[in-house]
Scaffold this motif. Structure first.
Motif, mmCIF file in Angstrom:
data_model
loop_
_atom_site.group_PDB
_atom_site.id
_atom_site.type_symbol
_atom_site.label_atom_id
_atom_site.label_comp_id
_atom_site.label_asym_id
_atom_site.label_seq_id
_atom_site.Cartn_x
_atom_site.Cartn_y
_atom_site.Cartn_z
ATOM 1 N N GLU A 150 0.835 -1.202 0.000
ATOM 2 C CA GLU A 150 0.000 0.000 0.000
ATOM 3 C C GLU A 150 0.876 1.261 0.000
ATOM 4 O O GLU A 150 0.552 2.246 -0.677
ATOM 5 C CB GLU A 150 -0.942 0.008 1.213
ATOM 6 C CG GLU A 150 -2.000 -1.084 1.200
ATOM 7 C CD GLU A 150 -1.468 -2.474 1.586
ATOM 8 O OE1 GLU A 150 -2.110 -3.478 1.198
ATOM 9 O OE2 GLU A 150 -0.414 -2.566 2.259
ATOM 10 N N GLU A 151 1.979 1.206 0.732
ATOM 11 C CA GLU A 151 2.904 2.342 0.749
ATOM 12 C C GLU A 151 3.575 2.527 -0.610
ATOM 13 O O GLU A 151 3.818 3.654 -1.029
ATOM 14 C CB GLU A 151 3.959 2.167 1.832
ATOM 15 C CG GLU A 151 3.443 2.355 3.245
ATOM 16 C CD GLU A 151 4.545 2.138 4.266
ATOM 17 O OE1 GLU A 151 5.288 3.106 4.545
ATOM 18 O OE2 GLU A 151 4.663 0.995 4.752
ATOM 19 N N VAL A 152 3.880 1.431 -1.294
ATOM 20 C CA VAL A 152 4.443 1.527 -2.648
ATOM 21 C C VAL A 152 3.490 2.326 -3.522
ATOM 22 O O VAL A 152 3.891 3.298 -4.188
ATOM 23 C CB VAL A 152 4.697 0.124 -3.259
ATOM 24 C CG1 VAL A 152 5.040 0.241 -4.744
ATOM 25 C CG2 VAL A 152 5.795 -0.609 -2.507
ATOM 26 N N ASP A 153 2.220 1.939 -3.526
ATOM 27 C CA ASP A 153 1.227 2.618 -4.358
ATOM 28 C C ASP A 153 1.082 4.084 -3.963
ATOM 29 O O ASP A 153 0.974 4.964 -4.821
ATOM 30 C CB ASP A 153 -0.120 1.908 -4.267
ATOM 31 C CG ASP A 153 -0.085 0.504 -4.869
ATOM 32 O OD1 ASP A 153 0.725 0.260 -5.794
ATOM 33 O OD2 ASP A 153 -0.865 -0.353 -4.400
ATOM 34 N N LEU B 277 4.185 6.102 -5.192
ATOM 35 C CA LEU B 277 4.109 6.287 -6.640
ATOM 36 C C LEU B 277 3.071 7.351 -7.000
ATOM 37 O O LEU B 277 3.300 8.188 -7.881
ATOM 38 C CB LEU B 277 3.791 4.965 -7.349
ATOM 39 C CG LEU B 277 4.922 3.944 -7.372
ATOM 40 C CD1 LEU B 277 4.412 2.596 -7.895
ATOM 41 C CD2 LEU B 277 6.094 4.440 -8.217
ATOM 42 N N ALA B 278 1.947 7.363 -6.304
ATOM 43 C CA ALA B 278 0.904 8.370 -6.544
ATOM 44 C C ALA B 278 1.411 9.764 -6.157
ATOM 45 O O ALA B 278 1.174 10.737 -6.881
ATOM 46 C CB ALA B 278 -0.361 8.021 -5.762
ATOM 47 N N ALA B 279 2.114 9.870 -5.042
ATOM 48 C CA ALA B 279 2.654 11.164 -4.612
ATOM 49 C C ALA B 279 3.691 11.674 -5.609
ATOM 50 O O ALA B 279 3.730 12.869 -5.915
ATOM 51 C CB ALA B 279 3.266 11.043 -3.218
ATOM 52 N N ALA B 280 4.517 10.786 -6.125
ATOM 53 C CA ALA B 280 5.517 11.179 -7.120
ATOM 54 C C ALA B 280 4.833 11.671 -8.393
ATOM 55 O O ALA B 280 5.242 12.686 -8.970
ATOM 56 C CB ALA B 280 6.452 10.015 -7.425
ATOM 57 N N ALA B 281 3.786 10.986 -8.823
ATOM 58 C CA ALA B 281 3.042 11.421 -10.006
ATOM 59 C C ALA B 281 2.436 12.804 -9.765
ATOM 60 O O ALA B 281 2.482 13.675 -10.642
ATOM 61 C CB ALA B 281 1.958 10.404 -10.351
ATOM 62 N N TYR C 17 7.287 -6.313 -4.618
ATOM 63 C CA TYR C 17 6.253 -5.520 -5.279
ATOM 64 C C TYR C 17 6.864 -4.156 -5.518
ATOM 65 O O TYR C 17 7.319 -3.501 -4.570
ATOM 66 C CB TYR C 17 5.040 -5.423 -4.354
ATOM 67 C CG TYR C 17 3.872 -4.623 -4.881
ATOM 68 C CD1 TYR C 17 3.024 -5.167 -5.845
ATOM 69 C CD2 TYR C 17 3.589 -3.353 -4.395
ATOM 70 C CE1 TYR C 17 1.922 -4.448 -6.307
ATOM 71 C CE2 TYR C 17 2.495 -2.636 -4.851
ATOM 72 C CZ TYR C 17 1.662 -3.186 -5.816
ATOM 73 O OH TYR C 17 0.574 -2.471 -6.265
ATOM 74 N N SER C 18 6.935 -3.721 -6.789
ATOM 75 C CA SER C 18 7.580 -2.437 -7.050
ATOM 76 C C SER C 18 7.086 -1.813 -8.346
ATOM 77 O O SER C 18 6.540 -2.483 -9.214
ATOM 78 C CB SER C 18 9.105 -2.589 -7.109
ATOM 79 O OG SER C 18 9.516 -3.213 -8.302
ATOM 80 N N GLY C 19 7.307 -0.515 -8.433
ATOM 81 C CA GLY C 19 7.031 0.270 -9.631
ATOM 82 C C GLY C 19 8.090 1.349 -9.750
ATOM 83 O O GLY C 19 8.886 1.566 -8.822
ATOM 84 N N ALA D 37 9.662 0.202 -3.731
ATOM 85 C CA ALA D 37 9.556 -1.245 -3.568
ATOM 86 C C ALA D 37 9.243 -1.669 -2.141
ATOM 87 O O ALA D 37 9.599 -0.999 -1.177
ATOM 88 C CB ALA D 37 10.874 -1.908 -3.988
ATOM 89 N N CYS D 38 8.588 -2.805 -2.066
ATOM 90 C CA CYS D 38 8.445 -3.560 -0.833
ATOM 91 C C CYS D 38 9.063 -4.919 -1.146
ATOM 92 O O CYS D 38 8.561 -5.654 -2.006
ATOM 93 C CB CYS D 38 6.975 -3.699 -0.433
ATOM 94 S SG CYS D 38 6.758 -4.656 1.082
ATOM 95 N N ALA D 39 10.196 -5.188 -0.521
ATOM 96 C CA ALA D 39 10.928 -6.420 -0.799
ATOM 97 C C ALA D 39 10.675 -7.429 0.320
ATOM 98 O O ALA D 39 10.468 -7.044 1.461
ATOM 99 C CB ALA D 39 12.421 -6.124 -0.902
ATOM 100 N N PRO D 40 10.717 -8.697 -0.010
ATOM 101 C CA PRO D 40 10.488 -9.701 1.026
ATOM 102 C C PRO D 40 11.683 -9.866 1.949
ATOM 103 O O PRO D 40 12.821 -9.735 1.549
ATOM 104 C CB PRO D 40 10.254 -10.974 0.200
ATOM 105 C CG PRO D 40 11.018 -10.760 -1.064
ATOM 106 C CD PRO D 40 10.958 -9.281 -1.325
ATOM 107 N N GLY D 41 11.393 -10.119 3.198
ATOM 108 C CA GLY D 41 12.387 -10.560 4.174
ATOM 109 C C GLY D 41 13.589 -9.684 4.421
ATOM 110 O O GLY D 41 13.454 -8.508 4.736
#
Length: 139
Positions: free
Chosen positions: A82-85, A88-92, A110-112, A125-129
């Motif tokens: 959710e923070e990734v999204d 990305l929205a704030a950057a746009a 999960y990344s964009g 990004a949100c990376a695992p572990g």
């Protein structure tokens, strides 16, 4: 030599425009400003520097130019998808060039991506572990 990075410097075509993007658009706080340069603290012992291209070249040497993107990415990792999204929205909203929406990646995260005013690519990004354990500050 210690295993650490002190500064990351980007040569930018218009320091004022880049400052507007990072400071006003993304809400970052300058640590030091001088003609042709803006430095922003991004870690306990890390500065992110925006430096006018002509002054950069004067000190470092000629910049390679040509088609395509600069072979460098910077990443900003967060604790959740959710923070990734949201980032990305704030950057746009700040005027970033959309590069790719966030998706689940083959490496498990999960990344964009977005591009700053000079086209430098930022991965959100949100990376695992263990990767996120290292790079995301504990709240």
């Amino acid at each position: 030599m210690e295993q650490r990075i002190s500064l990351i410097t980007l040569a930018v075509s218009d320091v004022g425009r880049s400052r507007e993007f990072y400071v006003t658009g993304l809400g970052w706080t300058p640590e030091l400003e001088a003609p042709g340069v803006v430095m922003i603290r991004t870690g306990e012992h890390l500065l992110f520097s925006l430096w006018a291209t002509d002054e950069f070249e004067e000190e470092v040497g000629p910049i390679r130019t040509g088609a395509g993107v600069v072979p460098l990415t910077m990443a900003h990792n967060v604790a959740s998808e959710e923070e990734v999204d949201a980032v990305l929205a704030a950057a746009a909203q700040a005027g970033a060039e959309p590069v790719s929406s966030a998706v689940r990646r083959s490496w498990g995260g999960y990344s964009g991506y977005f591009g700053d005013p000079d086209g430098y690519r930022w991965e959100i990004a949100c990376a695992p572990g263990p990767v996120n354990d290292i790079v995301v500050p504990k709240s």
